[in-house]
Design a protein around this motif. Structure first.
Motif, PDB file in Angstrom:
ATOM      1  N   UNK A  62      -4.483   5.269   2.178  1.00 54.69           N
ATOM      2  CA  UNK A  62      -3.472   4.389   1.575  1.00 54.69           C
ATOM      3  C   UNK A  62      -4.103   3.722   0.365  1.00 54.69           C
ATOM      4  N   UNK A  63      -3.401   3.748  -0.759  1.00 55.75           N
ATOM      5  CA  UNK A  63      -3.905   3.128  -1.988  1.00 55.75           C
ATOM      6  C   UNK A  63      -3.301   1.737  -2.121  1.00 55.75           C
ATOM      7  N   UNK A  64      -4.183   0.750  -2.366  1.00 59.43           N
ATOM      8  CA  UNK A  64      -3.697  -0.638  -2.394  1.00 59.43           C
ATOM      9  C   UNK A  64      -4.001  -1.287  -3.748  1.00 59.43           C
ATOM     10  N   UNK A  78      -4.398   8.079   7.495  1.00 60.42           N
ATOM     11  CA  UNK A  78      -4.105   8.496   6.126  1.00 60.42           C
ATOM     12  C   UNK A  78      -4.758   7.597   5.081  1.00 60.42           C
ATOM     13  N   UNK A 121       0.826  -1.206   0.000  1.00 58.82           N
ATOM     14  CA  UNK A 121       0.000   0.000   0.000  1.00 58.82           C
ATOM     15  C   UNK A 121       0.864   1.261   0.000  1.00 58.82           C
ATOM     16  N   UNK A 122       0.328   2.321  -0.565  1.00 61.46           N
ATOM     17  CA  UNK A 122       1.086   3.563  -0.650  1.00 61.46           C
ATOM     18  C   UNK A 122       0.221   4.736  -0.238  1.00 61.46           C
ATOM     19  N   UNK A 123       0.774   5.645   0.545  1.00 63.28           N
ATOM     20  CA  UNK A 123       0.047   6.878   0.827  1.00 63.28           C
ATOM     21  C   UNK A 123      -0.112   7.642  -0.484  1.00 63.28           C
ATOM     22  N   UNK A 144      -8.127   9.016   5.061  1.00 63.15           N
ATOM     23  CA  UNK A 144      -8.907   7.976   4.395  1.00 63.15           C
ATOM     24  C   UNK A 144     -10.345   8.405   4.105  1.00 63.15           C
ATOM     25  N   UNK A 194      -8.846   1.537  -1.353  1.00 64.17           N
ATOM     26  CA  UNK A 194      -8.208   2.413  -0.362  1.00 64.17           C
ATOM     27  C   UNK A 194      -8.427   1.828   1.023  1.00 64.17           C
ATOM     28  N   UNK A 195      -7.425   1.955   1.857  1.00 66.76           N
ATOM     29  CA  UNK A 195      -7.622   1.616   3.263  1.00 66.76           C
ATOM     30  C   UNK A 195      -6.793   2.554   4.124  1.00 66.76           C
ATOM     31  N   UNK A 196      -6.767   2.289   5.411  1.00 70.08           N
ATOM     32  CA  UNK A 196      -6.001   3.171   6.279  1.00 70.08           C
ATOM     33  C   UNK A 196      -5.268   2.351   7.340  1.00 70.08           C
TER      34      UNK A 196
END
Lengths: 178, 178
Positions: free
Chosen positions: A157-159, A155, A12-14, A67, A164-166
């Motif tokens: 987070x793109x997965x 934040x 995952x990436x911010x 998020x 999206x998750x956090x």
């Protein structure tokens, strides 16, 4: 052994929302580059409208969102500033940055103002390097040594593949050096 | 307005453990760089032993670890391969990569093998660009289009000052494009 494929979906990436002029574009490919001088890098495809803008401008903003703003990020990422005024279309409240020509989103929990210091082509993207000249973050989100409060900052987070998750603040573990 | 300071603590980052020769070094500053060709970039300080090794070698590995390995990451990050054999000292099980001279940690949930394609100095770090030539990840962790199962993969995220946390799989939200 797997196919190389979408290798960038494996972690995952911010998300960094890049502001140039009136436009905003989310980028999951970004990283700090240098502590002193303070440099942050963002990968931008030359196909993007933001790339055209970055070639002309001297600076840009980097907005960090939580998020609960993931739907806004998804909208910003699936449209182009060539076709629409994203701020107007998506009703995004934002202010002009103080030192560069870019927007600071009111929904961001933190933002950088960056002077463009380099653009370098690698494969199908350009690394755009910005020298951070200002940081915006409310004092109440900060703890000692400029760490953020993990209970207050959740934040985006793109997965990969529109997911999206956090973070889970309860998972926090600290491993002091020695 | 805040001091620039530790601007890189304001968002969490997954950790990439870089393997060169017999050595392993965690890096929180890393990002995909290009989809085609598949390039991944890691920032390495020229003070690091890994930097010396990278100058000589033709490739490296990138290991992705879960949160339950955070203590191992912390140990790898607070010691130098100049002083100790980290694999031996910390009892880390690892196998030689197939195509490059670097280690794949048995505790990694995913790993890349990379050919070194470029090293470029930016400020106080070098961007080391690797062309991904192999990916290791167990099939059972993957879902459609090479996304990973967010319930099974709880990655190590570094949030500054020796603090690690992970994702909350229950926070997953999907925003399909139109």
């Amino acid at each position: 052994m797997q196919k190389i494929g979408k290798f960038y979906y494996l972690f995952p990436q911010t998300v960094a929302v890049i502001g140039v002029g009136q436009n905003l574009m989310p980028a999951a490919w970004h990283t700090p580059i240098s502590a002193d001088p303070p440099l942050h890098g963002v990968l931008v495809s030359p196909k993007r409208y933001t790339f055209e803008l970055l070639k002309k401008e001297k600076g840009f903003t980097v907005n960090f969102l939580m998020h609960d703003q993931a739907q806004c990020i998804a909208k910003l990422g699936s449209t182009s500033g060539r076709d629409i005024d994203k701020l107007e279309q998506f009703n995004i409240a934002a202010n002009r940055a103080q030192k560069v020509n870019g927007m600071i989103m009111q929904s961001s929990y933190a933002a950088y103002e960056c002077e463009k210091s380099d653009m370098h082509e690698y494969g199908d993207h350009f690394l755009v390097v910005g020298r951070i000249i200002s940081i915006h973050i409310p004092d109440e989100l900060l703890r000692e040594e400029q760490t953020v409060d993990e209970k207050r900052v959740l934040p985006a987070l793109y997965f990969g593949k529109d997911r999206y998750l956090t973070t889970d603040p309860d998972s926090l573990t600290i491993f002091p050096k020695k």
